[in-house]
Design a protein around this motif. Structure first.
Motif, PDB file in Angstrom:
ATOM      1  N   CYS A  19     -17.345  -9.078  11.544  1.00 51.03           N
ATOM      2  CA  CYS A  19     -17.600 -10.441  12.016  1.00 51.03           C
ATOM      3  C   CYS A  19     -16.604 -11.471  11.524  1.00 51.03           C
ATOM      4  O   CYS A  19     -15.965 -12.137  12.329  1.00 51.03           O
ATOM      5  CB  CYS A  19     -19.019 -10.887  11.656  1.00 51.03           C
ATOM      6  N   CYS A  20     -16.470 -11.659  10.222  1.00 55.31           N
ATOM      7  CA  CYS A  20     -15.599 -12.728   9.727  1.00 55.31           C
ATOM      8  C   CYS A  20     -14.150 -12.494  10.134  1.00 55.31           C
ATOM      9  O   CYS A  20     -13.448 -13.416  10.520  1.00 55.31           O
ATOM     10  CB  CYS A  20     -15.674 -12.817   8.206  1.00 55.31           C
ATOM     11  N   THR A  56     -18.301 -13.737  15.426  1.00 54.45           N
ATOM     12  CA  THR A  56     -18.743 -14.079  14.084  1.00 54.45           C
ATOM     13  C   THR A  56     -20.144 -14.666  14.178  1.00 54.45           C
ATOM     14  O   THR A  56     -20.341 -15.885  14.170  1.00 54.45           O
ATOM     15  CB  THR A  56     -17.765 -15.062  13.420  1.00 54.45           C
TER      16      THR A  56
END
Length: 249
Positions: A19-20, A56
């Motif tokens: 995600c990040c 994200t």
């Protein structure tokens, strides 16, 4: 609200992006470090719930007893991070993730959930005003302006460890405590190394790699904390501009 959430397990984690930092063909050192850290934590009841998409959109929380933060209290969940990127806001994802966390806390018979906050909203921290709409209120504070927010189900509340309120260390050099939870930590550390080595600035990087070390830290901590001249500065990840401002003090 479209989309489906998944909870990666130690067995499926290797196949998921985190995600990040969206996975590309070339492995990212920060993402791979988090992957290893997370694989161990998932076996302790840590939850990493994400949208099944390259986005994200996720929440990360753990039993307070095994959360790598200098916070004490019985029977709570600790919310590390709830993040919905700008492209996915307004679709109900943040609400769904927060409600899942609180429902999980109730299902486990927990006393509530808590998270790190501050007098002023900090970057790299979950939205305090959003959490406030779900019953999170300040229950403890440090002299450095940080707050512990909690949604209590039964009237009991967690608290910062006394060491976390100290905010001082003997080391005068720029000192950064960190762990591998956040993929962006690796990038920030590279920035610090490059600038300080080029400018001849002495610095110390201390990896927090056990629960016991995290619980005894001399400051608030979510995965990163900065000291300079023996004084706590911030939990925000440093870029070059922010680093220069601190070094001018």
């Amino acid at each position: 609200m479209d989309g489906h959430f998944i909870d990666p397990t130690p067995e499926t984690l290797a196949d998921e992006h985190l995600c990040c930092i969206i996975r590309s063909k070339k492995p990212h050192p920060g993402a791979e470090a988090k992957r290893r850290w997370l694989a161990d934590r998932l076996q302790e009841g840590h939850v990493f719930r994400k949208l099944q998409a390259k986005a994200t959109v996720f929440i990360e929380y753990a039993p307070l007893e095994t959360a790598w933060v200098p916070i004490e209290g019985d029977n709570y969940l600790y919310l590390y991070c709830l993040w919905v990127d700008s492209a996915h806001k307004g679709q109900g994802y943040g609400r769904a993730l927060m409600e899942h966390c609180l429902a999980d806390a109730r299902a486990q018979g927990r006393s509530g959930a808590c998270m790190l906050g501050a007098e002023k909203q900090k970057s790299w921290s979950s939205d305090q005003s959003f959490a406030g709409r779900y019953g999170f209120r300040a229950v403890d504070a440090t002299p450095q302006g940080y707050r512990l927010l909690a949604h209590a189900f039964d009237g009991t509340v967690p608290r910062f460890a006394e060491s976390a309120k100290r905010g001082t260390i003997e080391e005068e050099r720029l000192t950064i405590y960190y762990d591998a939870q956040c993929p962006y930590v690796w990038q920030s550390l590279q920035t610090v190394r490059k600038y300080c080595e080029a400018q001849g600035v002495p610095f110390v990087l201390i990896e927090v790699d056990t629960l016991e070390e995290a619980k005894a830290l001399p400051c608030v901590f979510n995965d990163y904390a900065v000291f300079y001249h023996g004084r706590f500065e911030t939990v925000n990840l440093l870029d070059t501009a922010y680093l220069k401002r601190i070094l001018k003090k």
